[in-house]
Design an enzyme around this catalytic site. Sequence first.
Site, PDB file in Angstrom:
ATOM      1  N   GLU A 181      54.822  39.961  35.074  1.00 59.42           N
ATOM      2  CA  GLU A 181      54.704  41.178  34.251  1.00 59.42           C
ATOM      3  C   GLU A 181      55.986  42.011  34.251  1.00 59.42           C
ATOM      4  O   GLU A 181      56.027  43.132  34.797  1.00 59.42           O
ATOM      5  CB  GLU A 181      53.516  42.025  34.701  1.00 59.42           C
ATOM      6  N   GLU A 330      45.949  35.767  33.605  1.00 57.49           N
ATOM      7  CA  GLU A 330      45.096  36.584  34.480  1.00 57.49           C
ATOM      8  C   GLU A 330      44.032  37.248  33.619  1.00 57.49           C
ATOM      9  O   GLU A 330      44.318  37.668  32.491  1.00 57.49           O
ATOM     10  CB  GLU A 330      45.897  37.709  35.152  1.00 57.49           C
ATOM     11  N   GLU A 378      45.147  46.594  46.465  1.00 55.69           N
ATOM     12  CA  GLU A 378      44.151  46.236  45.435  1.00 55.69           C
ATOM     13  C   GLU A 378      42.798  45.835  46.028  1.00 55.69           C
ATOM     14  O   GLU A 378      42.125  44.941  45.514  1.00 55.69           O
ATOM     15  CB  GLU A 378      44.731  45.124  44.560  1.00 55.69           C
ATOM     16  N   HIS A 381      39.689  45.622  43.630  1.00 59.66           N
ATOM     17  CA  HIS A 381      39.713  44.834  42.384  1.00 59.66           C
ATOM     18  C   HIS A 381      38.620  43.765  42.397  1.00 59.66           C
ATOM     19  O   HIS A 381      38.244  43.247  43.450  1.00 59.66           O
ATOM     20  CB  HIS A 381      41.080  44.173  42.238  1.00 59.66           C
TER      21      HIS A 381
HETATM   22  C1  GLA Z   1      48.397  42.614  37.109  1.00 52.35           C
HETATM   23  C2  GLA Z   1      49.169  41.834  38.159  1.00 52.35           C
HETATM   24  C3  GLA Z   1      48.313  41.276  39.245  1.00 52.35           C
HETATM   25  C4  GLA Z   1      47.254  42.259  39.659  1.00 52.35           C
HETATM   26  C5  GLA Z   1      46.443  42.655  38.448  1.00 52.35           C
HETATM   27  C6  GLA Z   1      45.301  43.587  38.776  1.00 52.35           C
HETATM   28  O1  GLA Z   1      48.010  41.899  36.045  1.00 52.35           O
HETATM   29  O2  GLA Z   1      49.920  40.788  37.574  1.00 52.35           O
HETATM   30  O3  GLA Z   1      49.139  40.943  40.333  1.00 52.35           O
HETATM   31  O4  GLA Z   1      47.865  43.375  40.210  1.00 52.35           O
HETATM   32  O5  GLA Z   1      47.285  43.324  37.556  1.00 52.35           O
HETATM   33  O6  GLA Z   1      44.576  43.951  37.624  1.00 52.35           O
END
Ligand code: GLA
Length: 692
Positions: A181, A330, A378, A381
């Site tokens: 990202e 993802e 996280e 999550h």
């Molecule tokens: C992003 C990141 C992941 C994780 C997700 C959580 O997409 O790439 O590593 O942190 O968010 O939603």
Amino acid sequence: MSKSRMKSSLYCSTALLILLAPTRWANRFAESRTSSHPALLLGTAWYPEQWPESRWETDLSLMHEAGIHVVRVGEFAWSRMESEEGHYDLDWLDRAIALAAKHQIYTVVGTPTAAPPAWLTQKYPETLRTAEDGRVVQHGNRQQFNWANPKYREFARKIAEQMAHRFGHNPNVLGWQIDNEYSEVSFDSRTRAQFQQWLKERYGTLDNLNARWTTEYWSQSYTAWDQIPIQVKYGNPGLLLSWMRFVSDTWRSYQKNQLDVIRANSDSGQFVTTNTMGAYDGFDHYTVLQDLDMAAWDDYVGEGHLDPVKNGAAHDLTRGFKEKNFWVMETQPGHVNWADINNSLDKGEVRAMAWHAIGHGADTVSYWQWRSAMNGQEQYHGTLLGADGTPVPLYPEVAQVGKEFEKASAVLAGTTVQSEVALLHSYESRWAIQWQPHNKNYDPKEEFLSYYGPLRAISQSVDILQPTSNLSHYKLVVAPGLNVLSEAAAKNLIAYVEGGGHLVLGQRSAMKDEDNSLQPERQPGPLAEFLGGRVEQYYALIGPVPLEGKWGAGECPLWAELLSAKNAATEVLMRYGKSNGWLDGQPAAITRQVGKGRVTYIGAWLDPKTMQQAAKWMTDTSAVKTPLPSVPEGVEVSVRQGEHGAVFVIINFAKTAQTFPLSRPMKDVLEGGEKTSVSLPVYGVAVLLAAH
Ligand code: GLA
């Protein structure tokens, strides 16, 4: 269930058999990377470095039972892979990949460069990025690196090279994800000097730059390159756009630094991608992704529920980066942790979301993440296993998706989305409007969706492309907000219309040139002559303005352009009603047939009902077909075409169950048998094959 899965499930059914799973099996699996995995893959992000190795086998068995075919590993594990400068340890990852293969699970390897280790940034603090306010970002979160820093790139290249040496020829590795990202940039003085150098290369002389940015305005003229600042808002529009181009080029070279060593040391059958973020516009994705093999994105709903129009547009946008099928690298297993309210998706919605991705051209859907780390940022999550290592309530739903992907793989193998309608998308235009929205409620993303939604509902398939793409095979090309129009794009659009296509330009089209300067002609600039009309004036609206014409009576809520028809052949489609005097009775939408082609300009932001009528007119005029007609509202249809015929993915996003007849019998891919009608509960999915 396929035979191979049945067979392997037997291997997984007892701990003893897991331990005895023969290496021969693993080898056979290993040999088959490119040819024999299912066309649709279910995946998950797995972080073996966070768990004792003795646990891996259990995790992989549970993954296998859930129908998971691919894990993504490594993308944040730099401190494990290189615990001290130059001391690499990839043995553990090698073992993890081999063990995954033993469970018939392929691997995607992520380079860990989004999370540099503490020793690196401590010893080489210049690798840390500087935030816009001048603060140097510290270790402890991620993305603290400076994407433009040569020292950082040196380390990034070395770790990627080590990994490529180790895994580049591993048949169980399907491909690579570079970094994670891309988003954070740096505002330090060295990056600024790089930007100034970039400007020098682009503009050649300061005289040229000064002229193209009209720097006489407010005494902005530069007499030395190092006077030029970095600005991200409220700056000279030419400077703002240049900075974003520099950001994009720098992400491209940041990526290429790793890409080159991966390509040099890996099999050509291994793809290289990165995971992007849907509508995120922090860089020009067309620039950055041009070097990669495939696009992939991270599909998160966050708060609320799946909006099939918004999410569908993000899928189609991603598909358009490489104009081919893509991966969802993802997606959320139920809920995220970063929204204001991290509600869970409803029962059935995760499955619907997975099929939604497939319908729009994804070949893989991968969940983030498998099991939550015991500590770290996280903890809340969504996952597929709880902290105790056993399945969460969502697990069976995901396992169902895994089984369905296997069932549908043969039919969907080699299929692609083929559209008659293209929507043109430009980051430069989005930025230009966002910097000067002129009406705070004018969101270029919303404007884009106002066209996309009804056009997609009619055509059941839309491609989203950059304005310089080959458009010749589309019946209808719509550019909702092409504010910045380059010469190359203008030529491309003119050639499209001359070739007999129908081009629809939305509001604020072709106002700016490549330097984000105003075009010397009124909108739509170089296309005005073709249109036989132009924009006389634009108006930011404080309240809705009535409209009337071919698309019925409606309202223009926040933006109105007063158009004129200059050519006898230019037809007025819609006119404004009574409002500010200027607009009263004036044209709001015009069209002109040019040879076999047509150009239409819509100057008004249309209310949803009027836009539906406009979309109907656009598609009727261009002879665009609806592949599966008479579908009830709230039911989304997608089509993928291939050698077996057309495969329809039909999802009920309405609030109640829906039933509708099919115009011809189709094969039910998930349930078997033939169907002459479709009945779907809320979030129900049907995958139907209409054979040739
Ligand atoms: C992003 C990141 C992941 C994780 C997700 C959580 O997409 O790439 O590593 O942190 O968010 O939603």
